[in-house]
Design a protein around this motif. Sequence first.
Motif, PDB file in Angstrom:
ATOM      1  N   GLY A   1     -12.707  13.252   1.067  1.00 27.37           N
ATOM      2  CA  GLY A   1     -11.558  13.095   0.187  1.00 27.37           C
ATOM      3  C   GLY A   1     -10.271  13.259   0.989  1.00 27.37           C
ATOM      4  N   LEU A   2      -9.145  13.025   0.314  1.00 25.26           N
ATOM      5  CA  LEU A   2      -7.861  13.028   1.022  1.00 25.26           C
ATOM      6  C   LEU A   2      -7.552  14.388   1.663  1.00 25.26           C
ATOM      7  CD1 LEU A   2      -5.469  11.351   1.805  1.00 25.26           C
ATOM      8  CD2 LEU A   2      -4.473  11.722  -0.444  1.00 25.26           C
ATOM      9  N   MET A   3      -7.735  15.445   0.891  1.00 17.06           N
ATOM     10  CA  MET A   3      -7.421  16.777   1.422  1.00 17.06           C
ATOM     11  C   MET A   3      -8.294  17.081   2.644  1.00 17.06           C
ATOM     12  SD  MET A   3      -7.285  20.494  -0.437  1.00 17.06           S
ATOM     13  CE  MET A   3      -8.805  20.372  -1.347  1.00 17.06           C
ATOM     14  N   ALA A   4      -9.587  16.728   2.540  1.00 11.86           N
ATOM     15  CA  ALA A   4     -10.501  16.997   3.649  1.00 11.86           C
ATOM     16  C   ALA A   4     -10.186  16.096   4.837  1.00 11.86           C
ATOM     17  CB  ALA A   4     -11.942  16.813   3.202  1.00 11.86           C
ATOM     18  N   ALA A   5      -9.807  14.844   4.566  1.00 10.10           N
ATOM     19  CA  ALA A   5      -9.479  13.930   5.653  1.00 10.10           C
ATOM     20  C   ALA A   5      -8.350  14.525   6.498  1.00 10.10           C
ATOM     21  CB  ALA A   5      -9.077  12.565   5.094  1.00 10.10           C
TER      22      ALA A   5
ATOM     23  N   PRO B   1       0.830  -1.218   0.000  1.00 16.20           N
ATOM     24  CA  PRO B   1       0.000   0.000   0.000  1.00 16.20           C
ATOM     25  C   PRO B   1       0.854   1.252   0.000  1.00 16.20           C
ATOM     26  CG  PRO B   1      -0.597  -1.462   1.830  1.00 16.20           C
ATOM     27  CD  PRO B   1       0.569  -2.081   1.140  1.00 16.20           C
ATOM     28  N   ALA B   2       1.972   1.162   0.663  1.00 17.70           N
ATOM     29  CA  ALA B   2       2.855   2.329   0.731  1.00 17.70           C
ATOM     30  C   ALA B   2       3.355   2.679  -0.662  1.00 17.70           C
ATOM     31  CB  ALA B   2       4.027   2.047   1.658  1.00 17.70           C
ATOM     32  N   VAL B   3       3.680   1.626  -1.423  1.00 15.82           N
ATOM     33  CA  VAL B   3       4.174   1.878  -2.770  1.00 15.82           C
ATOM     34  C   VAL B   3       3.057   2.488  -3.610  1.00 15.82           C
ATOM     35  CG1 VAL B   3       4.971   0.770  -4.886  1.00 15.82           C
ATOM     36  CG2 VAL B   3       5.913   0.082  -2.684  1.00 15.82           C
ATOM     37  N   ARG B   4       1.852   1.944  -3.412  1.00 17.66           N
ATOM     38  CA  ARG B   4       0.712   2.510  -4.140  1.00 17.66           C
ATOM     39  C   ARG B   4       0.518   3.974  -3.751  1.00 17.66           C
ATOM     40  NH1 ARG B   4      -4.003  -0.297  -2.533  1.00 17.66           N
ATOM     41  NH2 ARG B   4      -2.787  -2.115  -1.992  1.00 17.66           N
ATOM     42  N   ALA B   5       0.692   4.241  -2.471  1.00 16.83           N
ATOM     43  CA  ALA B   5       0.521   5.608  -1.998  1.00 16.83           C
ATOM     44  C   ALA B   5       1.524   6.540  -2.659  1.00 16.83           C
ATOM     45  CB  ALA B   5       0.678   5.667  -0.485  1.00 16.83           C
ATOM     46  N   MET B   6       2.723   6.010  -2.862  1.00 21.58           N
ATOM     47  CA  MET B   6       3.726   6.842  -3.506  1.00 21.58           C
ATOM     48  C   MET B   6       3.279   7.236  -4.897  1.00 21.58           C
ATOM     49  SD  MET B   6       7.479   5.520  -2.610  1.00 21.58           S
ATOM     50  CE  MET B   6       7.559   4.237  -1.392  1.00 21.58           C
TER      51      MET B   6
ATOM     52  N   ALA C   1      -2.111   3.517   4.691  1.00 21.15           N
ATOM     53  CA  ALA C   1      -1.897   4.898   4.252  1.00 21.15           C
ATOM     54  C   ALA C   1      -3.232   5.607   4.067  1.00 21.15           C
ATOM     55  CB  ALA C   1      -1.127   4.916   2.938  1.00 21.15           C
ATOM     56  N   CYS C   2      -3.285   6.884   4.421  1.00 25.49           N
ATOM     57  CA  CYS C   2      -4.513   7.671   4.300  1.00 25.49           C
ATOM     58  C   CYS C   2      -5.088   7.567   2.895  1.00 25.49           C
ATOM     59  CB  CYS C   2      -4.230   9.143   4.605  1.00 25.49           C
ATOM     60  SG  CYS C   2      -3.357   9.392   6.155  1.00 25.49           S
ATOM     61  N   SER C   3      -4.184   7.655   1.905  1.00 25.95           N
ATOM     62  CA  SER C   3      -4.634   7.718   0.517  1.00 25.95           C
ATOM     63  C   SER C   3      -5.166   6.386   0.001  1.00 25.95           C
ATOM     64  CB  SER C   3      -3.496   8.196  -0.387  1.00 25.95           C
ATOM     65  OG  SER C   3      -2.415   7.299  -0.273  1.00 25.95           O
TER      66      SER C   3
ATOM     67  N   CYS D   1      -6.122   8.494  13.840  1.00 27.31           N
ATOM     68  CA  CYS D   1      -5.946   8.794  12.421  1.00 27.31           C
ATOM     69  C   CYS D   1      -6.189   7.567  11.552  1.00 27.31           C
ATOM     70  CB  CYS D   1      -4.541   9.335  12.162  1.00 27.31           C
ATOM     71  SG  CYS D   1      -4.222  10.860  13.070  1.00 27.31           S
ATOM     72  N   HIS D   2      -5.764   6.394  12.052  1.00 29.19           N
ATOM     73  CA  HIS D   2      -5.857   5.198  11.206  1.00 29.19           C
ATOM     74  C   HIS D   2      -7.144   4.417  11.443  1.00 29.19           C
ATOM     75  CE1 HIS D   2      -1.865   5.638   9.441  1.00 29.19           C
ATOM     76  NE2 HIS D   2      -1.418   5.993  10.650  1.00 29.19           N
ATOM     77  N   HIS D   3      -8.032   4.957  12.234  1.00 28.24           N
ATOM     78  CA  HIS D   3      -9.356   4.366  12.435  1.00 28.24           C
ATOM     79  C   HIS D   3      -9.254   2.878  12.792  1.00 28.24           C
ATOM     80  CE1 HIS D   3     -10.399   8.231  10.835  1.00 28.24           C
ATOM     81  NE2 HIS D   3      -9.958   7.927   9.628  1.00 28.24           N
TER      82      HIS D   3
END
Lengths: 310, 184
Positions: free
Chosen positions: B124-128, B9-14, B94-96, B66-68
Amino acid sequence: MNTQLSRRSFIRGGLAGTVAAAVLKDKKASAAHNFEGYPDAMGVVVDLTRCVGCRSCEAACNKEQRLPEPAEPFDDFSVFDYMEHGQKRRTDEAHYTVVNRYDVPAIDHPLFRKIQCFHCNEPTCLTSCFVNAYTKTPEGAVIYNPKVCVGCRTCLVACPFYIPTFKYSSAFSPRVMKCIFCYDTRLKKGKPPACVEACPQEALTFGKRTDMLRVARQRIRETPGKYIDHIYGEHEAGGTSWMYLSPVPFGEVGLDTDLPNEPILNYVKGFLSFVPVVLTLWPALFAGFHLLATRKNRVEQSHNDANREG
Amino acid sequence: MRFERKLLPAVRAMGLGLLLLIPAGGLAMDVDDAPAAVVIDFLQNLYEPVHFDHTMHLDMATCSHCHHHTIGTGPANPLCARCHAGAGEGDIVACSDCHDAQPFTVENLKKTAEPKLFHIDKPGLMAAFHINCRGCHEEAGGPTGCQDCHKMTEAGEKRFNTGKYAPSGYKAVPKHHDAEKKHE
Ligand code: SF4
Ligand code: SF4
């Protein structure tokens, strides 16, 4: 307040009394009451518990709509203290949306409320316009065609939210200026308006109006005590595409809580679309509208005078 | 290998521009596993990236704030606990991975229209980031001004008609308070 009353009485007393009296008997007119708006119309929920007054929406609107350079930067927050004739900032030809601050005693921090055209399901600007300069698109936007507008200013007086304004830069081609939901550049293409995209807090949530109602109801239901149990714009003025959630009564954030749940000019609508009658009554209509427009001016004038004296 | 599972997931987030700096060697999802810093740089070009000090924030909040429900510690929010009380450690951290950088695409609006879906209102990500981070900062007295976390770029100055793009003839009024803050 004066102005508000005078406009309201114009709409109810003026139009209903002088122009529409004959129409009320018309069966077609009452059929117009059943229009629920376009089923796929888009909408926005403005959540006042989320807005932080950053004015990002105003800045985004200014650029998207190519509006004139503002008098002060969009990160100048002294505009929240601005008052003219006892009123906070309003939308005008250079600002399709403005954010205002409301210091509400019940809450330990100020609230901020963005305002723009509500994109009514049955817009009074549209129904009051006798040259059909306005269109409510299936996507929900209320847009305006400057080519057919004759500059009579009826829509300015008719709008229950005081949204449309005129640009007077050219005396020969007056032009109504108001938020168009970014119709041309975004909404038409399935994109949210620029302000929504810019809002860091997602105080503006975008989707189909019917889904936005579900979202708003869910927020009210899932967080008891956070919101007033009311969605402003679900029914006001016949329902609007832009709707509000608030932690305090809507009157405290400058929204008119006396609006009827029917479209303001519902009864006139069937009448106005009935062309032959319009043509027959044209002179009377025009005289009436002109009278009312000037009367509104007079009221504002005396209102302003009173302010100056006071 | 578990590490790879975490890394994906981290790679995807990148790919989305969110850079997770994963410390080498950690296998279990515990505090030591957390990245020391996260650069949040996927948003618009109006502000510079946020250098988020993840380690410093470990002392200020519990992971689940943050990570629910995704890291196996149980959600902090009782609303989430109704369904996710027993949720174990997820692949998604990751949040995204959950919060979309473009929340209002036609595709995402289909989810909002899903009649049986509970999560029709996922920010959305910015709002989160802003709702969660800024909300907590407000409660805990952290910085809440826009530029406290990310400096405005030149594109931002243009957008906001400020700095070297300030309107001609504009004289800045001295700011007595930070109007970006809800609390004064
Ligand atoms: S808010 Fe006013 S200008 Fe906007 S659609 Fe409604 S009546 Fe027309
Ligand atoms: S961008 Fe969003 S948070 Fe900022 S003032 Fe506008 S509505 Fe409020």
